[in-house]
Design an enzyme around this catalytic site. Structure first.
Site, PDB file in Angstrom:
ATOM      1  N   SER A 142       0.872  -1.178   0.000  1.00 49.24           N
ATOM      2  CA  SER A 142       0.000   0.000   0.000  1.00 49.24           C
ATOM      3  C   SER A 142       0.904   1.221   0.000  1.00 49.24           C
ATOM      4  CB  SER A 142      -0.856  -0.001   1.279  1.00 49.24           C
ATOM      5  OG  SER A 142      -1.474   1.259   1.485  1.00 49.24           O
ATOM      6  N   TYR A 155      -2.009  -1.125  10.338  1.00 51.76           N
ATOM      7  CA  TYR A 155      -1.929  -1.233   8.872  1.00 51.76           C
ATOM      8  C   TYR A 155      -0.612  -0.645   8.368  1.00 51.76           C
ATOM      9  CZ  TYR A 155      -3.910  -1.120   4.071  1.00 51.76           C
ATOM     10  OH  TYR A 155      -4.169  -1.313   2.741  1.00 51.76           O
TER      11      TYR A 155
HETATM   12  P1  NAD Z   1     -11.378  -6.397  -0.077  1.00 48.23           P
HETATM   13  O1  NAD Z   1     -11.963  -6.266   1.282  1.00 48.23           O
HETATM   14  O2  NAD Z   1     -12.201  -6.145  -1.305  1.00 48.23           O
HETATM   15  O3  NAD Z   1     -10.692  -7.842  -0.255  1.00 48.23           O
HETATM   16  C1  NAD Z   1      -9.954  -8.456   0.772  1.00 48.23           C
HETATM   17  C2  NAD Z   1      -9.774  -9.905   0.426  1.00 48.23           C
HETATM   18  O4  NAD Z   1      -9.013 -10.535   1.477  1.00 48.23           O
HETATM   19  C3  NAD Z   1     -11.102 -10.684   0.333  1.00 48.23           C
HETATM   20  O5  NAD Z   1     -10.998 -11.687  -0.658  1.00 48.23           O
HETATM   21  C4  NAD Z   1     -11.202 -11.332   1.696  1.00 48.23           C
HETATM   22  O6  NAD Z   1     -12.011 -12.499   1.702  1.00 48.23           O
HETATM   23  C5  NAD Z   1      -9.740 -11.657   1.933  1.00 48.23           C
HETATM   24  N1  NAD Z   1      -9.455 -11.903   3.329  1.00 48.23           N
HETATM   25  C6  NAD Z   1      -9.663 -11.095   4.400  1.00 48.23           C
HETATM   26  N2  NAD Z   1      -9.305 -11.729   5.529  1.00 48.23           N
HETATM   27  C7  NAD Z   1      -8.860 -12.958   5.158  1.00 48.23           C
HETATM   28  C8  NAD Z   1      -8.358 -14.083   5.866  1.00 48.23           C
HETATM   29  N3  NAD Z   1      -8.257 -14.087   7.206  1.00 48.23           N
HETATM   30  N4  NAD Z   1      -8.009 -15.173   5.171  1.00 48.23           N
HETATM   31  C9  NAD Z   1      -8.154 -15.227   3.820  1.00 48.23           C
HETATM   32  N5  NAD Z   1      -8.610 -14.188   3.097  1.00 48.23           N
HETATM   33  C10 NAD Z   1      -8.964 -13.071   3.766  1.00 48.23           C
HETATM   34  O7  NAD Z   1     -10.100  -5.419  -0.031  1.00 48.23           O
HETATM   35  P2  NAD Z   1      -9.177  -4.843  -1.179  1.00 48.23           P
HETATM   36  O8  NAD Z   1      -9.253  -3.379  -1.064  1.00 48.23           O
HETATM   37  O9  NAD Z   1      -9.407  -5.518  -2.484  1.00 48.23           O
HETATM   38  O10 NAD Z   1      -7.747  -5.250  -0.579  1.00 48.23           O
HETATM   39  C11 NAD Z   1      -6.836  -6.137  -1.203  1.00 48.23           C
HETATM   40  C12 NAD Z   1      -5.423  -5.740  -0.790  1.00 48.23           C
HETATM   41  O11 NAD Z   1      -5.103  -4.463  -1.321  1.00 48.23           O
HETATM   42  C13 NAD Z   1      -5.220  -5.633   0.724  1.00 48.23           C
HETATM   43  O12 NAD Z   1      -3.971  -6.183   1.076  1.00 48.23           O
HETATM   44  C14 NAD Z   1      -5.226  -4.148   0.958  1.00 48.23           C
HETATM   45  O13 NAD Z   1      -4.506  -3.789   2.115  1.00 48.23           O
HETATM   46  C15 NAD Z   1      -4.557  -3.656  -0.297  1.00 48.23           C
HETATM   47  N6  NAD Z   1      -4.802  -2.251  -0.595  1.00 48.23           N
HETATM   48  C16 NAD Z   1      -6.055  -1.782  -0.794  1.00 48.23           C
HETATM   49  C17 NAD Z   1      -6.227  -0.431  -1.071  1.00 48.23           C
HETATM   50  C18 NAD Z   1      -7.574   0.165  -1.338  1.00 48.23           C
HETATM   51  O14 NAD Z   1      -7.645   1.390  -1.490  1.00 48.23           O
HETATM   52  N7  NAD Z   1      -8.641  -0.598  -1.386  1.00 48.23           N
HETATM   53  C19 NAD Z   1      -5.126   0.416  -1.119  1.00 48.23           C
HETATM   54  C20 NAD Z   1      -3.863  -0.099  -0.896  1.00 48.23           C
HETATM   55  C21 NAD Z   1      -3.706  -1.451  -0.640  1.00 48.23           C
END
Ligand code: NAD
Length: 260
Positions: A142, A155
């Protein structure tokens, strides 16, 4: 481009992970899906990946809190695909709170899912990659792996740790045809972020559209969300020959967030 390559994408029932799985399948890779969700939806996504790649797609429901389940997930991919060539550590959760009231169990869960799970998955995968002398590890960190924001202690710590782990694994694997890189997205419109702008709208008594504009205006100079697809395509780029010598980088995809 990735025909015959086998990929594992954690958290791929979520928004960014799904886009990564789809981009890898579009490039021809077999993909093992992981994450929570309704079994019907997961089956639909699995079918979608098979159609896109013309290859195989699997699902394993490993909970990233439990190292044994992570090892079992990698074991399934090795058994059914014959190996893991591409590992994308994407599963992640967020919790927003001042540190003095930050729930201890949320700290433990975020460190476990956003950081330690990547260690366990890499540990279980890397010897196969080294033996085959080809591998691609992509950690979805991130912007919070590079800079901080208030109320995100766990985080920010986990994502900085993930960027550090990326650099360390890049060094360990550098002579084996294996690369390890991190992608550092800014705001992407997913449930993880939706919870934050909805909370802001409720707190400020403003419409959600205003909360989104304020949130983007504070941090992301492009003032628009990063698309999940662009992250998927960046993963495919890091798996391709153009990126053979790119290792240990933390690539911001953030509309200019970290250059301010
Ligand atoms: P999301 O909530 O849409 O998806 C999260 C995924 O992780 C889901 O498939 C969920 O089932 C899975 N997950 C959560 N806990 C779990 C566990 N204990 N075991 C197995 N799977 C688990 O979120 P997203 O925004 O798509 O996030 C994906 C990645 O991107 C994350 O690592 C997040 O930190 C990172 N990220 C997101 C953003 C943003 O703006 N959305 C920005 C930077 C980084």
């Amino acid at each position: 481009m990735l025909k015959g390559k086998n990929a594992v994408v954690t958290g791929s029932t979520g928004t960014i992970g799904r886009a990564i799985a789809q981009s890898l399948a579009d490039a021809g890779a077999n993909v093992l899906l992981n994450g929570f969700g309704e079994s019907d939806e997961i089956e639909k996504l699995r079918g979608n990946l098979i159609r896109r790649s013309g290859g195989k797609a699997l699902y394993h429901g490993a909970d990233m809190l439990h190292p044994d389940e992570i090892v079992a997930m990698i074991g399934m991919a090795e058994r059914e695909f014959g190996g893991v060539d591409i590992l994308v550590n994407n599963a992640g959760i967020q919790h927003v709170s001042p540190i003095e009231s930050f729930p201890r169990e949320k700290w433990d869960d975020i460190i476990a899912i956003d950081l330690s799970a990547a260690f366990h998955a890499i540990r279980a995968t890397v010897s196969g990659m080294k033996a085959r002398r080809w591998g691609r590890i992509v950690n979805i960190a991130s912007v919070h792996g590079l800079v901080a924001s208030i109320d995100k202690s766990a985080y920010v710590a986990a994502k900085h740790g993930l960027v550090g782990l990326t650099r360390e694994v890049a060094l360990e694997t550098a002579t084996f045809g294996v690369t390890c890189n991190a992608i550092c997205p800014g705001w992407v419109d997913t449930p993880l972020v939706r919870r934050q702008y909805e909370a802001r709208a409720a707190r400020e008594g403003s419409p959600v559209t205003e909360a989104i504009a304020a949130m983007l205006g504070e941090k992301q100079p492009s003032r628009s969300f990063v698309s999940p697809r662009s992250i998927g395509e960046a993963v495919v780029f890091l798996c391709g020959t153009a990126a053979d010598a790119i290792t240990g980088v933390a690539l911001p995809i953030d509309g200019g967030w970290v250059v301010q």
